[in-house]
Each structure stands twice: as structure tokens, then as C-alpha cells.
Design an enzyme around this catalytic site. Structure first.
Site, PDB file in Angstrom:
ATOM      1  CG  HIS A 110       7.495  -5.316  18.248  1.00 28.65           C
ATOM      2  ND1 HIS A 110       7.765  -5.732  19.533  1.00 28.65           N
ATOM      3  CD2 HIS A 110       6.169  -5.593  18.057  1.00 28.65           C
ATOM      4  CE1 HIS A 110       6.674  -6.219  20.097  1.00 28.65           C
ATOM      5  NE2 HIS A 110       5.697  -6.151  19.218  1.00 28.65           N
ATOM      6  CE  LYS A 150      -3.236   6.177  14.001  1.00 25.78           C
ATOM      7  NZ  LYS A 150      -3.113   6.836  12.693  1.00 25.78           N
ATOM      8  NE  ARG A 203      -3.390  -0.107   2.883  1.00 25.06           N
ATOM      9  CZ  ARG A 203      -3.359   0.493   4.066  1.00 25.06           C
ATOM     10  NH1 ARG A 203      -2.568   0.012   5.023  1.00 25.06           N
ATOM     11  NH2 ARG A 203      -4.076   1.561   4.307  1.00 25.06           N
ATOM     12  CD  GLN A 248       1.881  -2.512  21.618  1.00 26.24           C
ATOM     13  OE1 GLN A 248       2.350  -3.332  22.412  1.00 26.24           O
ATOM     14  NE2 GLN A 248       1.683  -2.795  20.345  1.00 26.24           N
TER      15      GLN A 248
END
Length: 314
Positions: A149, A204, A136, A211
Site C-alpha cells: 500500500h 481500533k 521500534r 478503510q
């Protein structure tokens, strides 16, 4: 000299194969570190070098339907992993303190081994996150933190599942990580579902906060080991590495939070509309966390910068 080095590598590889827990020896990607390391090296090359160059002169793919299916599947997979971790000990027999590695072939031990391997294998499925970004042409999303990660987690987990698959207190961070991924892929799925779901995505920036909470929980839980009078955990090295992992990723994600939401260094994306004769008309600025300035259509960002143009919140 070269022959001696090759001989040492072959000998070490044979030693690793002899140490693979017999209970996971027949699981996919568990026979050797070469297989998984090759996949991860190819992944890093694709994310950093090959992918962007392949897409440089191509239009981005529209993959919304595939992304909806993928994200929904990941929500279900991670929810199942959480359930299996709970049923394998965390909601049944574990104390949430000094829970030892189970070396037996009891039904609970084998269940823990299956879910530990499934969690490990899910990390390879998650590499598709980056593939979607590449196709994309969302290269700005492929940060050092993202690539590190996604490659570091499966590589380290191979060693844990290979040597100590029924990991006791060492498996806590995997269960917490799966809980976070249920939330995360729910967000991604709603985001891919189209504009009509944008009103449900106000949270968002809190994804990063979730986290951070994850790494705090992992660090606190594993830190108990250092304060217990007696905990005969069989492989203390895993304790130290998990603690380092929790602290390291806390600071990496905290830095991302500061850069993105406090300093406002997430640059807006400016899209220019062109008229039929090829001239540039008005621009559209796609931003995050923007707010309207006092000056007409200008918008101000956390770093104090104002940009004039049509603004769409994402």
C-alpha cells in the site's frame, strides 16, 4: 542487444519527460520517474530486509514524543488536503459525476494541481510510518499489505499527477483517502500519547472498517462512468485503474479484517519477566480482542484458544 535495450529505455525516458504537464514540471519529484522509483525501491528494501537486520541486535527506540508530533502533523496535513480538494472543485463546481480534467491555467485548475501534488508528496512522508515500526522493532506490523500500500500509492500517483494533474473525477479517491487518514492519524496520535488515552481507543478495529468503506465509496463513484450515456473523460485508462485499485484494496483489507477480527489470527505477544537470578517468572500476554475464559486467569480469543497469564488489552 544491450546497447539497443539501453537506447530504448533512454528514448522512453525522454518521451515521458516530454509528456510531463508543464504546470507541474517544476514541482519536486516530478522531473522523472527515476527519482521516485529509487526512493520507493529503497523503502521496500529498508522495510523488508535492511531495517530488521540493522535492528536485530539493538533495543527498540522509544519514540513516543516524535510519534505524537508526527501523527498530529499528519492529521493537520491531511485535513488541509481535504479542504483544498473541496475548494478546488468538489465543494464548488464539480457535479460528482462526469467531472472532466481541466487543461487550463485557471486559478481553480492550478489550485487542484497544487493539492494533487501535495497529496502525492504526502505519500512519501507516510513512509515514515514504516520507519517508526522498524526503529521500534514492530516488525509484525510490516505486512505485505502495509508495504504494498505504501509503495504502490505514490508510484501510481506520479503518473497521474505528471500526465493529468487537474484530474477531475479521478481525484475523488485522493480526497476520500485524505479523510480516512485524518481519522487514522488521530488514532495513532492518541495511541502514542500513553496509557491514559487507551480508554479512547476502543474503536481500533473499526479503522479497518473505515478503510473498507473508503474503497466502496471510491468504487461506486468511479463506476458511474460505465453507466453514463455520455462522459468524455479525457483519459479513460485512469477510470479503469482507479476501479481496479478500489476493488483490489477492498479485498486485501477485507482479508485482513477476516484474519484479524474473525479468525483471530493476530497472535498474542508474550513477555517474560525474569528474576534477579535469571529464572523466568510469570508471563504477560499482550493481546487484541481477547476475552476472559471461564477458567480463572485464562483468556479466550476469537479462534477459541485460551492462554493463561496476565493480559493487557491493546
Amino acid at each position: 542487444m544491450l546497447h539497443k535495450a539501453v537506447s530504448s529505455v533512454v528514448k522512453f525516458h525522454g518521451y515521458l519527460q516530454s509528456r510531463i504537464d508543464s504546470r507541474v514540471r517544476d514541482y519536486p519529484l516530478m522531473q522523472s520517474p527515476v527519482q521516485m522509483s529509487t526512493i520507493l525501491v529503497a523503502y521496500v528494501a529498508l522495510a523488508v530486509y535492511v531495517g530488521p537486520r540493522l535492528m536485530a541486535n539493538r533495543k527498540p527506540f522509544g519514540l513516543n514524543r516524535a510519534m505524537i508530533i508526527y501523527n498530529l502533523s499528519m492529521v493537520l496535513l491531511n485535513a488541509y488536503i481535504v479542504y483544498e480538494f473541496l475548494m478546488s472543485g468538489w465543494a464548488t463546481t464539480f457535479t460528482w459525476r462526469c467531472d472532466l480534467i481541466d487543461p487550463t491555467t485557471s486559478p481553480q485548475a492550478l489550485r487542484m494541481i497544487r493539492v494533487a501534488w501535495l497529496f502525492y508528496f504526502s505519500k512519501f512522508i507516510e513512509l515514515l510510518d514504516t520507519v517508526f515500526f522498524v526503529l521500534r522493532k514492530k516488525q509484525s506490523q510490516i505486512t505485505f499489505l502495509h508495504v504494498f500500500h505504501h509503495s504502490f500509492m505514490p508510484w501510481t500517483w506520479w503518473w497521474g499527477v505528471t500526465l493529468t494533474p487537474a484530474g477531475g473525477m479521478g481525484s475523488f479517491h485522493a480526497m476520500v483517502n485524505s479523510v480516512v487518514h485524518v481519522i487514522m492519524y488521530t488514532y495513532y496520535g492518541l495511541s502514542a500519547a500513553g496509557p491514559r488515552f487507551q480508554k479512547y481507543l476502543w474503536w481500533k478495529k473499526y479503522m479497518t472498517a473505515i478503510q473498507l468503506i473508503q474503497f466502496i465509496l471510491v468504487s461506486i463513484h468511479i463506476s458511474q462512468y460505465y453507466f453514463m450515456e455520455n462522459c468524455d473523460y479525457q483519459v479513460p485508462l485512469w477510470i479503469h485503474l482507479i476501479w481496479i485499485y478500489g476493488v483490489l484494496f477492498f479485498f486485501l483489507f477485507a482479508n485482513f479484517w477476516v484474519q484479524a477480527y474473525i479468525k483471530g489470527n493476530r497472535l498474542p505477544i508474550v513477555e517474560h519477566k525474569t528474576t534477579q537470578n535469571g529464572s523466568v517468572s510469570d508471563s504477560q500476554t499482550v493481546v487484541a480482542n481477547g476475552k476472559r475464559c471461564q477458567n480463572g486467569n485464562a483468556h479466550q480469543y476469537p479462534n477459541g484458544r485460551c492462554i493463561i497469564g496476565k493480559v493487557k488489552e491493546i
